[in-house]
Design an enzyme around this catalytic site. Structure first.
Site, PDB file in Angstrom:
ATOM      1  N   LYS A  45       1.813  -3.042   1.374  1.00  0.00           N
ATOM      2  CA  LYS A  45       1.491  -1.732   0.805  1.00  0.00           C
ATOM      3  C   LYS A  45       0.066  -1.290   1.128  1.00  0.00           C
ATOM      4  O   LYS A  45      -0.221  -0.098   1.122  1.00  0.00           O
ATOM      5  CB  LYS A  45       1.748  -1.746  -0.687  1.00  0.00           C
TER       6      LYS A  45
HETATM    7  C1  LIG Z   1       7.029  -3.004  -2.400  1.00  0.00           C
HETATM    8  C2  LIG Z   1       7.496  -4.289  -1.862  1.00  0.00           C
HETATM    9  C3  LIG Z   1       8.796  -4.409  -1.358  1.00  0.00           C
HETATM   10  C4  LIG Z   1       9.793  -3.283  -1.376  1.00  0.00           C
HETATM   11  O1  LIG Z   1       9.339  -2.217  -0.599  1.00  0.00           O
HETATM   12  P1  LIG Z   1      10.200  -0.881  -0.443  1.00  0.00           P
HETATM   13  O2  LIG Z   1       9.228   0.166  -0.076  1.00  0.00           O
HETATM   14  O3  LIG Z   1      10.864  -0.691  -1.733  1.00  0.00           O
HETATM   15  O4  LIG Z   1      11.153  -1.110   0.627  1.00  0.00           O
HETATM   16  C5  LIG Z   1       9.154  -5.642  -0.839  1.00  0.00           C
HETATM   17  N1  LIG Z   1       8.308  -6.683  -0.802  1.00  0.00           N
HETATM   18  C6  LIG Z   1       7.053  -6.589  -1.277  1.00  0.00           C
HETATM   19  C7  LIG Z   1       6.166  -7.779  -1.216  1.00  0.00           C
HETATM   20  C8  LIG Z   1       6.609  -5.391  -1.812  1.00  0.00           C
HETATM   21  O5  LIG Z   1       5.360  -5.305  -2.274  1.00  0.00           O
END
Ligand SMILES: *Cc1c(COP(=O)(O)O)cnc(C)c1O
Length: 458
Positions: free
Chosen positions: A109
């Site tokens: 993210k």
């Molecule tokens: C946010 C997150 C996800 C899911 O991401 P999406 O945008 O919902 O596909 C998966 N793994 C981790 C470690 C995350 O932080």
């Protein structure tokens, strides 16, 4: 380039307005009016670094910020990543892992939110406005959003998370941030409750306008855009068009891959890997989109039933038919389920992986290759090993294993999951406010803490 709502009832917006608005006023998600085609330039693009590719691609989607300014924002956003080129491809046996967790909070993210935080600050400064950001997190979004905007003038951030449902380390990554513009709200409910609250607060248009409220969750178009970059980057480094295996919950990460494919980057399949919260894998197998109870798993960032970015996929799947999309969403809203013909497997493949399969993938991959995967990445690795995919597979490395030490250490059988940045958080002072899952409580808190010097965003 202008941005339109999936629901078709919002006048087209410029990029900067789309970023500040987040969710469209008609309740839909914003998508670009058209998707730029880079298919004829792959040779040149393949020679670029990650930030070089960002500087080449972003202006195709952003025409209201000068490219020289965009270029500075990109450099600032990715300056602190702790590997050679922002992301890193690592071999784990037959599968490659694209590690996306080399930013400040150790999940993928950061790639979107380090960029988005600077973009917000840039747009607000140019307009002389302030913004109160509200987000909901199932764990990783919150800390990454906070890291993106902490200490930025003109911005306050309010992050809701489900109390007791994020890992202790994830909570510490949020609550130990000392900057006065950061507010952590521990909500007595699930992540879906947090998302419902978020929609409720944003749905109060008078409140939203008066408090200059902006969104920082995965519905912001700029986040999708930043994530498109690493699909392009990795696809251009593969000997043959790869398939990407994507651990997903909100459909955010995998939707970015879909955009990259539509742009003409050489991508074969997109593999949707869910945990036991399998609403997406059920939909891609059957066409039935049905909400169930949220199940709490060892990959908590994917413990999601209603995938907020799924509506963007529907927009393309329904060829931009906003009326059909509104009918589908209204059906889903009213009955908790809605149906379409199954999409087929031309682009997407999907499968769900349970806790046993996840732990087994961590253990097997570690034994066989020495690679240590976090539980989210491991959902992807398990899915990739299970499905027979004809092209080279690149699995998205979603988070550093040290963010989820219990599951990783249990699977591997020794304490392999550590990272100095996380260890240094233990024992620091924390700040958080526990709130009931009621939008009145959330609104009251924002109102009281929106900060002096608040002025409305014209
Ligand atoms: C946010 C997150 C996800 C899911 O991401 P999406 O945008 O919902 O596909 C998966 N793994 C981790 C470690 C995350 O932080």
């Amino acid at each position: 380039m202008r941005y339109i709502s999936t629901r078709g009832l919002t006048a087209p917006l410029a990029f900067s307005d789309a970023v500040i608005t987040g969710l469209a006023p008609d309740g839909g998600l914003l998508v670009p009016e058209s998707i730029p085609d880079v298919g004829g330039e792959l040779e040149a693009l393949s020679k670029l670094s990650f930030t070089g590719l960002a500087k080449a691609v972003l202006p195709r989607f952003i025409d209201d910020i000068p490219p020289s300014d965009l270029s500075k924002l990109v450099d600032a956003a990715y300056a602190d990543f702790d590997c050679a080129d922002v992301v890193e491809l690592r071999q784990a046996g037959a599968i490659e892992v694209l590690e996306l967790f080399h930013g400040p909070t150790l999940s993928f993210k950061d790639i979107a939110l380090q960029f988005l935080g600077r973009l917000f600050a840039y747009i607000l400064e140019a307009r002389g406005e302030r913004l109160n950001l509200l987000g909901a997190t199932s764990g990783d979004t919150g800390s990454a959003a906070i890291a993106g905007v902490r200490g930025q003038p003109g911005i306050n951030i309010f992050v809701m998370y489900p109390l007791g449902r994020v890992s202790r380390l994830q909570e510490l990554q949020m609550t130990t941030v000392a900057d006065a513009n950061v507010h952590c709200l521990a909500v007595q409910g699930s992540f879906d409750d947090c998302q419902t609250l978020l929609k409720g607060v944003f749905g109060d248009l008078e409140f939203k306008r008066r408090l200059s409220l902006g969104a920082v969750n995965s519905v912001n178009w700029a986040r999708v855009l930043a994530q498109v970059l690493y699909y392009g980057y990795a696809s251009l480094r593969s000997p043959a068009p790869p398939s990407f295996c994507v651990p997903t919950g909100n459909f955010g990460n995998v939707f970015a891959g879909y955009v990259a494919k539509r742009m003409g980057f050489p991508i074969d399949k997109l593999i949707i890997a869910t945990n036991e919260n399998d609403i997406l894998s059920v939909f891609f197998a059957s066409g039935l989109y049905r909400r169930g109870e949220v199940r709490f798993t060892i990959s908590p960032a994917m413990d999601i039933q209603v995938a907020s970015n799924f509506e963007r996929f529907l927009h393309y799947h329904l060829d931009g038919d906003a009326e059909a999309l509104r009918a589908f969403m209204a059906d889903f809203q009213a009955r908790g389920e809605a149906r379409l013909p199954p999409p087929g497997d031309e682009v997407f493949m999907a499968t769900a992986v349970d806790a046993g399969g996840t732990l087994e993938a961590i253990r097997d991959v570690h034994r066989g290759t020495g690679y240590v995967a976090d539980p989210h990445t491991a959902v992807g690795l398990a899915a990739a090993r299970r499905l027979s995919v004809p092209s080279p597979v690149i699995c998205m490395g979603a988070a550093h294993p040290a963010k989820f030490p219990e599951a990783v250490n249990e699977a591997v059988g020794e304490p392999v999951a550590v990272h100095p940045a996380l260890e240094s958080l233990r024992g620091l002072p924390e700040r958080r406010t526990v709130l009931k899952a009621e939008s009145a409580a959330v609104k009251a808190f924002i109102e009281a803490n929106a900060g002096s010097g608040q002025r409305s965003a014209g």
